[in-house]
Design a protein around this motif. Structure first.
Motif, PDB file in Angstrom:
ATOM      1  N   GLY A 187       8.441  -2.955  20.618  1.00  0.00           N
ATOM      2  CA  GLY A 187       7.912  -1.604  20.772  1.00  0.00           C
ATOM      3  C   GLY A 187       6.651  -1.442  19.950  1.00  0.00           C
ATOM      4  O   GLY A 187       6.266  -2.351  19.200  1.00  0.00           O
ATOM      5  N   PRO A 188       5.995  -0.283  20.085  1.00  0.00           N
ATOM      6  CA  PRO A 188       4.789  -0.031  19.299  1.00  0.00           C
ATOM      7  C   PRO A 188       5.104  -0.095  17.806  1.00  0.00           C
ATOM      8  O   PRO A 188       6.094   0.474  17.346  1.00  0.00           O
ATOM      9  CB  PRO A 188       4.395   1.404  19.708  1.00  0.00           C
ATOM     10  N   GLY A 189       4.278  -0.773  17.066  1.00  0.00           N
ATOM     11  CA  GLY A 189       4.481  -0.875  15.626  1.00  0.00           C
ATOM     12  C   GLY A 189       3.899   0.320  14.883  1.00  0.00           C
ATOM     13  O   GLY A 189       2.767   0.717  15.135  1.00  0.00           O
ATOM     14  N   VAL A 190       4.696   0.883  13.992  1.00  0.00           N
ATOM     15  CA  VAL A 190       4.257   1.988  13.122  1.00  0.00           C
ATOM     16  C   VAL A 190       4.509   1.530  11.689  1.00  0.00           C
ATOM     17  O   VAL A 190       5.653   1.239  11.334  1.00  0.00           O
ATOM     18  CB  VAL A 190       5.056   3.272  13.421  1.00  0.00           C
ATOM     19  N   VAL A 191       3.459   1.420  10.894  1.00  0.00           N
ATOM     20  CA  VAL A 191       3.614   0.944   9.523  1.00  0.00           C
ATOM     21  C   VAL A 191       3.286   2.079   8.551  1.00  0.00           C
ATOM     22  O   VAL A 191       2.149   2.553   8.500  1.00  0.00           O
ATOM     23  CB  VAL A 191       2.716  -0.278   9.253  1.00  0.00           C
ATOM     24  N   VAL A 192       4.305   2.501   7.813  1.00  0.00           N
ATOM     25  CA  VAL A 192       4.148   3.588   6.846  1.00  0.00           C
ATOM     26  C   VAL A 192       4.097   2.966   5.453  1.00  0.00           C
ATOM     27  O   VAL A 192       5.086   2.416   4.966  1.00  0.00           O
ATOM     28  CB  VAL A 192       5.308   4.596   6.960  1.00  0.00           C
ATOM     29  N   ASP A 193       2.930   3.084   4.842  1.00  0.00           N
ATOM     30  CA  ASP A 193       2.723   2.530   3.501  1.00  0.00           C
ATOM     31  C   ASP A 193       3.091   3.598   2.476  1.00  0.00           C
ATOM     32  O   ASP A 193       2.396   4.591   2.339  1.00  0.00           O
ATOM     33  CB  ASP A 193       1.257   2.105   3.360  1.00  0.00           C
ATOM     34  N   VAL A 194       4.205   3.397   1.777  1.00  0.00           N
ATOM     35  CA  VAL A 194       4.676   4.390   0.806  1.00  0.00           C
ATOM     36  C   VAL A 194       4.529   3.883  -0.617  1.00  0.00           C
ATOM     37  O   VAL A 194       5.125   4.452  -1.546  1.00  0.00           O
ATOM     38  CB  VAL A 194       6.157   4.774   1.067  1.00  0.00           C
ATOM     39  N   ARG A 195       3.723   2.848  -0.812  1.00  0.00           N
ATOM     40  CA  ARG A 195       3.617   2.251  -2.146  1.00  0.00           C
ATOM     41  C   ARG A 195       3.147   3.247  -3.204  1.00  0.00           C
ATOM     42  O   ARG A 195       3.674   3.265  -4.321  1.00  0.00           O
ATOM     43  CB  ARG A 195       2.697   1.035  -2.100  1.00  0.00           C
ATOM     44  N   ASP A 196       2.166   4.093  -2.853  1.00  0.00           N
ATOM     45  CA  ASP A 196       1.643   5.039  -3.845  1.00  0.00           C
ATOM     46  C   ASP A 196       2.714   6.034  -4.282  1.00  0.00           C
ATOM     47  O   ASP A 196       2.777   6.414  -5.448  1.00  0.00           O
ATOM     48  CB  ASP A 196       0.444   5.799  -3.271  1.00  0.00           C
ATOM     49  N   LYS A 197       3.541   6.466  -3.346  1.00  0.00           N
ATOM     50  CA  LYS A 197       4.573   7.445  -3.689  1.00  0.00           C
ATOM     51  C   LYS A 197       5.690   6.805  -4.509  1.00  0.00           C
ATOM     52  O   LYS A 197       6.303   7.435  -5.354  1.00  0.00           O
ATOM     53  CB  LYS A 197       5.143   8.073  -2.426  1.00  0.00           C
ATOM     54  N   ILE A 198       5.975   5.552  -4.223  1.00  0.00           N
ATOM     55  CA  ILE A 198       7.084   4.863  -4.892  1.00  0.00           C
ATOM     56  C   ILE A 198       6.693   4.428  -6.308  1.00  0.00           C
ATOM     57  O   ILE A 198       7.494   4.538  -7.236  1.00  0.00           O
ATOM     58  CB  ILE A 198       7.510   3.624  -4.066  1.00  0.00           C
ATOM     59  N   GLY A 199       5.448   3.973  -6.476  1.00  0.00           N
ATOM     60  CA  GLY A 199       5.053   3.453  -7.779  1.00  0.00           C
ATOM     61  C   GLY A 199       6.008   2.346  -8.196  1.00  0.00           C
ATOM     62  O   GLY A 199       6.279   1.438  -7.422  1.00  0.00           O
ATOM     63  N   ASN A 200       6.527   2.436  -9.402  1.00  0.00           N
ATOM     64  CA  ASN A 200       7.509   1.427  -9.817  1.00  0.00           C
ATOM     65  C   ASN A 200       8.926   2.003  -9.924  1.00  0.00           C
ATOM     66  O   ASN A 200       9.765   1.487 -10.659  1.00  0.00           O
ATOM     67  CB  ASN A 200       7.080   0.739 -11.115  1.00  0.00           C
ATOM     68  N   ASN A 201       9.175   3.083  -9.155  1.00  0.00           N
ATOM     69  CA  ASN A 201      10.498   3.709  -9.150  1.00  0.00           C
ATOM     70  C   ASN A 201      11.419   2.979  -8.179  1.00  0.00           C
ATOM     71  O   ASN A 201      11.389   3.227  -6.970  1.00  0.00           O
ATOM     72  CB  ASN A 201      10.348   5.185  -8.746  1.00  0.00           C
TER      73      ASN A 201
END
Lengths: 257, 257
Positions: free
Chosen positions: A71-85
């Motif tokens: 299917g169509p690929g959707v890539v959600v980059d959440v690295r900034d929100k996660i940080g090192n948590n």
């Protein structure tokens, strides 16, 4: 897939056994042979969870229609929100923030969540990737999806698969106690893809993802080869007709850390 | 992949072990879990042979470039010539006969030979598919490619892979004695795909085949999911630009008998 790679502690360790590696007739290079045996849990390396993993009577691995694996690929980059948590759980809000920038998550898409944790898959020892060097599931920590985010997806969007660069869509903390994200996605035939690699090479939209597990009869899941065809000329909505030659030339591998 | 499926006699039997199948907390359906372990040779079911299987220092499974795993599909139906001759070896002439009808085998293609033997893969017992119910490799019989046909391919055409609906591109008879076809194709990085299914659903040309093995570190081969995208509107030369939606709607599964 290699011996010693990260596994969820309750699953068996992957074993690779050399059956033969050498000349069958010593001195005759034309008699050379390599052959190996494998022992593994279905839930090893980059792999797919079938609905039957958690839902009685639901699709086992070999019952999943082929079309459901692409299917169509959707890539959600959440690295900034996660940080090192390492206990961060991706929310409905995080998914909606992505949609404000890139548009509505398309029907039948394969949603890939990039936490950044995948960069540590091959670190020496499981501390970085799993949060502990022990086999104690209560000490496992890594980010994942929040159950409310999963429920929002199931109620409001129509994705075929949720994948991420961690060991599970449930956070490590939730995995040991109440893996609610598994129990929300799988009954709705939203497949789960774990330990996806190379998300850094993927655009947010404009790709078609293929997550192709080996076809284990009665499987609750299976190791998969995952790849994407990226069309540089496709709009962010992913709706234009791609060029075949261009697609092949931009073939990207995602699978197998 | 199922226990009891046909294996070449020298390889280990595939084993599927149920680790858990039921409610973790009896009486609570929401605690349901299925999980299984697998033991197998790399050369099980629909699988790829890497060059290192027979050639020292050649590509192991995890060293094969992704692009080498896909290409234009060419399906040569040799059932009429083979009849019920389980020692038939497909010749250069058979391949050239196909080319007279459908055009030159394109560069980078995946050549699939349809012997008809695949229809017997799931027959009770190995007699029909392997020619013997014993474990004696000297009694194994099934059709394959003639070494001269393989040499002609390597010298005159540029294919990425040769696959077929039998256990090996060498005839059963040759497999036990001198597997010359393996030893001609693999040193030239022509990959081998064994036990391909559903060739009856494939057109002679006009498809793109994806043969995607799980990425076994140091592997001499690996089980693979194999599928094709067929474009009904593509010319027999396979050169026109296909329609994306039409391709997805005609996705075909080949892999795993």
């Amino acid at each position: 897939m290699e011996e010693g790679m990260n596994m969820y502690p309750t699953h068996a360790e992957y074993r690779f056994t050399i059956v033969y590696r050498g000349e069958l007739a010593p001195g005759y290079p034309e008699s050379y042979l390599e052959s190996n045996n494998l022992f593994m849990s279905e839930h090893t390396g980059t792999h797919l969870d079938a609905p039957a993993h958690f839902v009685p009577g639901a699709w086992r691995l070999d019952e999943i229609p082929l079309g459901h694996l692409t299917g169509p690929g959707v890539v959600v980059d959440v690295r900034d929100k996660i940080g090192n948590n390492s206990d961060y759980a991706i929310t409905q809000q995080d998914l909606q923030d992505w949609e404000r920038q890139y548009g509505r998550i398309p029907d039948d898409s394969i949603l890939l969540l990039r936490t950044g944790w995948g960069e540590w898959f091959w670190e020496q020892g499981p501390q970085a990737f799993l949060g502990t060097d022990t086999e104690d599931v209560n000490l496992v920590h890594f980010p994942g999806l929040h159950p409310e985010g999963a429920q929002w997806l199931v109620d409001n969007r129509n994705v075929r698969m949720v994948g991420l660069d961690t060991m599970s869509p449930d956070t490590g903390e939730a995995s040991a106690k109440a893996p609610l994200v598994h129990r929300i996605l799988l009954p709705n035939n939203v497949l789960i893809l774990e330990n996806v690699a190379h998300l850094d090479k993927m655009p947010p939209t404009g790709s078609t993802v293929y997550a192709m597990p080996i076809k284990i009869g009665q499987g609750s899941g299976a190791p998969a080869r995952v790849f994407a065809i990226v069309d540089g000329r496709t709009s962010t909505a992913g709706l234009s007709t791609p060029n075949w030659a261009a697609m092949l030339s931009t073939l990207l591998i995602l699978a197998v850390m």
